[in-house]
Design an enzyme around this catalytic site. Structure first.
Site, mmCIF file in Angstrom:
data_model
loop_
_atom_site.group_PDB
_atom_site.id
_atom_site.type_symbol
_atom_site.label_atom_id
_atom_site.label_comp_id
_atom_site.label_asym_id
_atom_site.label_seq_id
_atom_site.Cartn_x
_atom_site.Cartn_y
_atom_site.Cartn_z
ATOM 1 N N MET A 20 -7.948 -2.680 6.196
ATOM 2 C CA MET A 20 -7.281 -1.540 5.574
ATOM 3 C C MET A 20 -8.078 -0.250 5.645
ATOM 4 O O MET A 20 -7.699 0.748 5.042
ATOM 5 C CB MET A 20 -6.975 -1.871 4.100
ATOM 6 N N ASP A 131 -7.218 -9.435 -3.440
ATOM 7 C CA ASP A 131 -8.076 -9.702 -2.279
ATOM 8 C C ASP A 131 -9.524 -9.854 -2.720
ATOM 9 O O ASP A 131 -10.438 -9.306 -2.111
ATOM 10 C CB ASP A 131 -7.941 -8.591 -1.241
#
Length: 420
Positions: A20, A131
């Site tokens: 990301m 996460d």
């Protein structure tokens, strides 16, 4: 990018890259401080959903002010690039620390407590990380843990930014519901925290495979090898905490992350990480408990004390009250096979043994080949036998007539006849 100035940040060096974002070390020329800048990778700038998640990371994390969460300074756009400015942390990722081997038990407990406290703050504000993994935990040079990267976070009740059936997260740390692409809540972070503690203590992940599908299958269908089988000196109570955090059904896990630091601190308070107190079974205070250095040493002594009581009860029932003034003491030692260690839940009022009302039978919980089960030892026999149908059982309780044994398994109370 090195040497380039973005807004009022001068790029100094590249720190890392993930799914990301790309992270650079930079100098804040206005406030004269070193920061970390996270940029959305160029390949993803055309994806509006990815960009929205990236921006949302900053908004979610900027609402958090906690010593165990990385501080977010601002979110901005310059030269058609979106970036987040955050605190630059001197240290290394937890993944890098574990790479050299399992952590010391006290260090693993300390880091686990800090991560749990950071998650407590996030969950309190309705933010789920989704996460949590060793690569997303920074550990400073003085041992302070900080949670990084809320790129996959979502507010409770907010519309999911991922497509239905799509999984976000990292294989190996995903909860079962996350691996199935289902809706998740704060309990998915609790699962991942259990994975982290397991990894810190053993130096390896509990669910592994040669390819991602094999890991997912293991997460959904298999139980990890007990930590006590991979490393000596691991308190059985820590085994219980991790197993509860990694229960495959969310309803059987810890329901609130703030319960975990309490349980981990209780282990730190035990002498050498263990306790031989069985106050729920015998009237011995924790203050007068012995100080074994390993949990295995506690087993024979706990059995000696318990079976001494057993012998006394049996003798009293069989031969009546001892003559007044008699000082005779009867003791019995029961030794378990090395392949069937006793399951101990120390200090949390969860007995691992139960004595029948007439003192002739003992039921206890033991591990065999990584599986937990109830065993029956008749006091006039040399060997114990597993009780069929009691797999994964714990907390045995005899019925008043001694014909039945009740036990807990999978969050349910069950009973089974000892006569077959």
């Amino acid at each position: 990018m090195i040497g380039k100035t973005i807004s009022h940040y001068k790029i100094l060096e590249k720190l890392g890259e993930g799914g990301m974002g790309v992270v650079y070390k930079a100098e804040d020329t206005k406030l004269q401080r070193t920061v970390a800048l996270k940029f959305l990778p160029p390949a993803l700038t055309i994806d509006p959903d990815a960009k929205e998640r990236f921006i949302y990371e900053a908004r979610a994390a900027s609402a958090l002010d906690h010593q165990n969460i990385c501080t977010i300074y601002e979110i901005n756009e310059a030269d058609e690039q979106t970036f987040i400015a955050m605190a630059h942390i001197q240290g290394q990722t937890l993944k890098e620390k574990i790479r050299s081997g399992p952590l010391k038990l006290d260090e693993a407990l300390d880091i686990g407590i800090q991560i749990a406290e950071g998650l407590r703050e996030a969950h309190r504000k309705g933010i789920v990380h989704r996460d949590i993994k060793s690569a997303n935990i920074m550990v400073t040079d003085d041992g302070q843990a900080k949670i990084m990267d809320f790129g996959l976070a979502k507010l409770t009740g907010r519309t999911n930014l991922t497509k239905e059936g799509t999984t976000l997260g990292t294989v190996g740390y995903m909860s079962p519901e996350q691996a199935r692409g289902e809706a998740v809540d704060h309990r998915t972070d609790i699962w991942s925290l259990g994975i982290l503690v397991y990894e810190m203590v053993t130096g390896r992940l509990p669910f592994r495979g040669d390819y991602e599908q094999a890991v997912v299958y293991s997460i959904l269908n298999e139980e990890p090898e007990p930590m006590t089988a991979l490393r000596t000196g691991v308190p059985m109570e820590l085994e219980r905490i991790v197993a509860k955090a990694m229960a495959k059904t969310p309803g059987e896990r810890y329901q609130h992350v703030d319960e975990i630091p309490v349980d981990l601190r209780a282990i730190k308070m035990m002498p050498s990480g263990v306790s031989s107190s069985y106050s729920s079974m015998i009237n011995v205070s924790r203050a007068s408990a012995s100080r074994p250095t390993r949990w295995k040493r506690a087993i024979p002594w706990a059995l000696v004390v318990l079976l001494g009581i057993t012998a006394g009860v049996a003798c009293r029932r069989l031969w009546g009250r001892a003559p007044e003034g008699s000082s005779a003491v009867r003791r019995l030692t029961l030794r378990l096979p090395d392949t069937e260690p006793l399951w101990l839940s120390l200090g949390f009022q969860e007995p691992s043994m139960a004595l029948s009302p007439d003192g002739t039978e003992l039921v206890y919980v033991a591990y065999r080949d990584g599986a937990r089960q109830l065993y029956l030892r008749e006091m006039d026999q040399f060997d114990a036998r597993p009780i069929p149908g009691t797999e994964d059982g714990r907390n045995p309780i005899f019925s008043p007539d001694g014909e039945w044994i009740a036990f807990f398994t999978g969050g349910k109370l069950k009973k089974i006849s000892l006569s077959g």
